[in-house]
Design a protein around this motif. Structure first.
Motif, mmCIF file in Angstrom:
data_model
loop_
_atom_site.group_PDB
_atom_site.id
_atom_site.type_symbol
_atom_site.label_atom_id
_atom_site.label_comp_id
_atom_site.label_asym_id
_atom_site.label_seq_id
_atom_site.Cartn_x
_atom_site.Cartn_y
_atom_site.Cartn_z
ATOM 1 N N ARG A 51 0.861 -1.348 -0.004
ATOM 2 C CA ARG A 51 -0.170 -0.161 -0.094
ATOM 3 C C ARG A 51 0.726 1.102 0.049
ATOM 4 O O ARG A 51 0.525 2.043 -0.654
ATOM 5 N N ALA A 54 2.254 1.923 -3.598
ATOM 6 C CA ALA A 54 1.441 2.075 -4.588
ATOM 7 C C ALA A 54 0.832 3.520 -4.177
ATOM 8 O O ALA A 54 0.475 4.417 -5.189
ATOM 9 N N GLN A 55 0.699 3.917 -2.887
ATOM 10 C CA GLN A 55 0.097 5.343 -2.531
ATOM 11 C C GLN A 55 1.143 6.334 -2.725
ATOM 12 O O GLN A 55 0.583 7.506 -3.516
ATOM 13 N N TRP A 57 3.295 6.344 -5.222
ATOM 14 C CA TRP A 57 3.376 6.491 -6.726
ATOM 15 C C TRP A 57 2.083 7.109 -7.015
ATOM 16 O O TRP A 57 1.954 7.968 -8.094
ATOM 17 N N ALA A 181 4.867 -4.936 -4.945
ATOM 18 C CA ALA A 181 4.347 -3.989 -5.169
ATOM 19 C C ALA A 181 4.613 -3.545 -6.875
ATOM 20 O O ALA A 181 3.811 -3.296 -7.543
ATOM 21 N N ILE A 185 1.757 -3.286 -9.762
ATOM 22 C CA ILE A 185 1.676 -2.143 -10.257
ATOM 23 C C ILE A 185 1.853 -2.282 -11.690
ATOM 24 O O ILE A 185 1.242 -1.661 -12.546
ATOM 25 N N THR A 190 -2.277 0.622 -9.536
ATOM 26 C CA THR A 190 -2.111 0.640 -8.132
ATOM 27 C C THR A 190 -3.455 0.336 -7.597
ATOM 28 O O THR A 190 -3.455 0.120 -6.333
ATOM 29 N N ALA A 193 -3.202 -3.365 -6.539
ATOM 30 C CA ALA A 193 -2.181 -3.173 -5.270
ATOM 31 C C ALA A 193 -2.824 -2.690 -3.852
ATOM 32 O O ALA A 193 -2.684 -3.361 -2.875
ATOM 33 N N HIS A 373 9.015 1.449 -8.543
ATOM 34 C CA HIS A 373 7.848 2.629 -8.105
ATOM 35 C C HIS A 373 6.953 2.872 -8.974
ATOM 36 O O HIS A 373 6.587 4.075 -9.235
#
Length: 374
Positions: A51, A54-55, A57, A181, A185, A190, A193, A373
């Motif tokens: 998380r 993903a958050q 990015w 991740a 992704i 995302t 993810a 990322h």
């Protein structure tokens, strides 16, 4: 032991413990309830890192702003700092299983809502900020209850081992989670993810629900405020605890923020711009040393914008460059027949006349971190 505390942890008798054949470095895993909780926490920690990557990015994609990355990090930190002293007192007054379960569910719900909003294409940065606060509130409930629950699940002589294994699970998840991740992704975005992060807490929830009750340990008669004041006085009067807490504050303020800013480094510091040109026959070519500066995703995005994704092939090839410092000499990069960015890493490591080793390490990290990322 305090009233209501269990005399024999996790349905394992003292005789069974003494006869256990478990190696000493994982001795605490012989207790079924702790083992189930540890496995659930490991998977949940992996999900938390998924998380987080993903958050970060997603926010940087939405805003193109390092400020908002920091703001999201602040939205996660403030509830933890402000609420944890209170939730620590609650952990002494409530069944710690249910307090930890409430926190775990709050984190899972916030990740699930992020997944839904992202997958249906309506996610905005303010959604991320609000749901980060919700997840942080859950963390402030989960953290003190988890830390105080562990001693109830193992015998006293195995508490240190249990704490060490918990730290091992957390740090191992910090290595595995971002790598997972990156794959998620890259393959499905995302939103997926976030969905995986939301479901990663199922193991913890099951372990807590099936665990035998753990009664409150706070002494009777003390008010909420009195209990908190007593804890603060103890920290102030105990130099080694006060010093450790001070070190944690310094690390949280000066060391931790690098995690929030990794998307900036991946894309703008270790990454780079890509370039392409079209010859007179209409064929497109990639040009320059951009592949060495990471940003493999940038190249994929360029191919997509040019509608030539179907031409991306993994073929062994070489790139030869004129060396500006020594006119008339050339440097060769040989790319093996393996998928990018690994072929780029191999080419970088194999070149010894154009790149120094510090440059090789920097560019190689750019490739991997840029991919991790996306």
């Amino acid at each position: 032991m305090s009233e209501g505390a269990r005399t024999v942890p996790a349905a394992t008798t003292a005789g069974d413990v003494h006869r256990s054949s478990w190696p000493s470095f994982i001795a605490s895993l012989q207790y079924p309830e702790y083992r189930n909780l540890w496995l659930g926490m490991f998977v949940g920690n992996v999900g938390s890192w998924v998380r987080m990557v993903a958050q970060g990015w997603l926010v940087y994609t939405l805003t193109d702003s390092a400020f908002f990355l920091g703001l999201v990090g602040l939205s996660r930190a403030i509830p933890v700092v402000l609420l944890t002293p209170f939730t620590g007192v609650l952990a002494d007054r409530m069944d710690r299983r249910w307090l930890m379960l409430m926190g775990t569910l709050a984190m899972s719900v916030s990740a699930g809502m992020l997944a839904i909003l992202t997958l249906i294409g309506v996610i905005q940065v303010w959604h991320v900020l609000v749901l980060s606060v919700l997840g942080a509130v859950g963390q402030s409930l989960e953290m003190p209850s988890r830390q105080s629950l562990v001693p109830e699940l193992v015998e006293k002589r195995h508490i240190v081992n249990a704490i060490g294994l918990g730290a091992t699970a957390f740090n191992a998840a910090g290595v595995i989670g971002p790598a997972i991740a990156a794959v998620i992704i890259e393959l499905s975005g995302t939103g997926s993810a976030f969905a995986i992060a939301a479901f990663s807490s199922i193991g913890v929830a099951i372990a807590l629900i099936t665990m035998r009750p753990v009664k409150a340990s706070s002494r009777s008669g003390a008010s909420f405020a009195e209990t908190m004041a007593e804890g603060l006085r103890y920290v102030w009067a105990t130099p080694h605890i006060f010093g450790l807490m001070g070190l944690m504050v310094v690390f949280a303020v000066l060391g931790r923020p690098y995690v929030e800013l990794m998307p900036v480094f991946a894309r703008d510091v270790l990454g780079g711009k890509v370039a392409a040109w079209q010859d007179e026959d209409g064929d497109w070519y990639e040009t320059g040393l951009h592949i060495f500066f990471g940003a493999y995703r940038n190249m994929r995005q360029l191919f997509k914008e040019l509608d030539i994704e179907d031409r991306l092939q993994w073929k062994s090839h070489s790139m030869i460059f004129n060396q500006k410092e020594t006119p008339g000499t050339y440097s060769r990069f040989d790319f093996p027949d393996i998928p990018a960015p690994f072929n780029g890493v191999a080419a970088i490591l194999g070149n010894n006349d154009m790149l120094t080793w510090p440059e090789k390490i920097s560019f190689g990290l750019g490739l991997e971190i840029g991919r991790a990322h996306v």
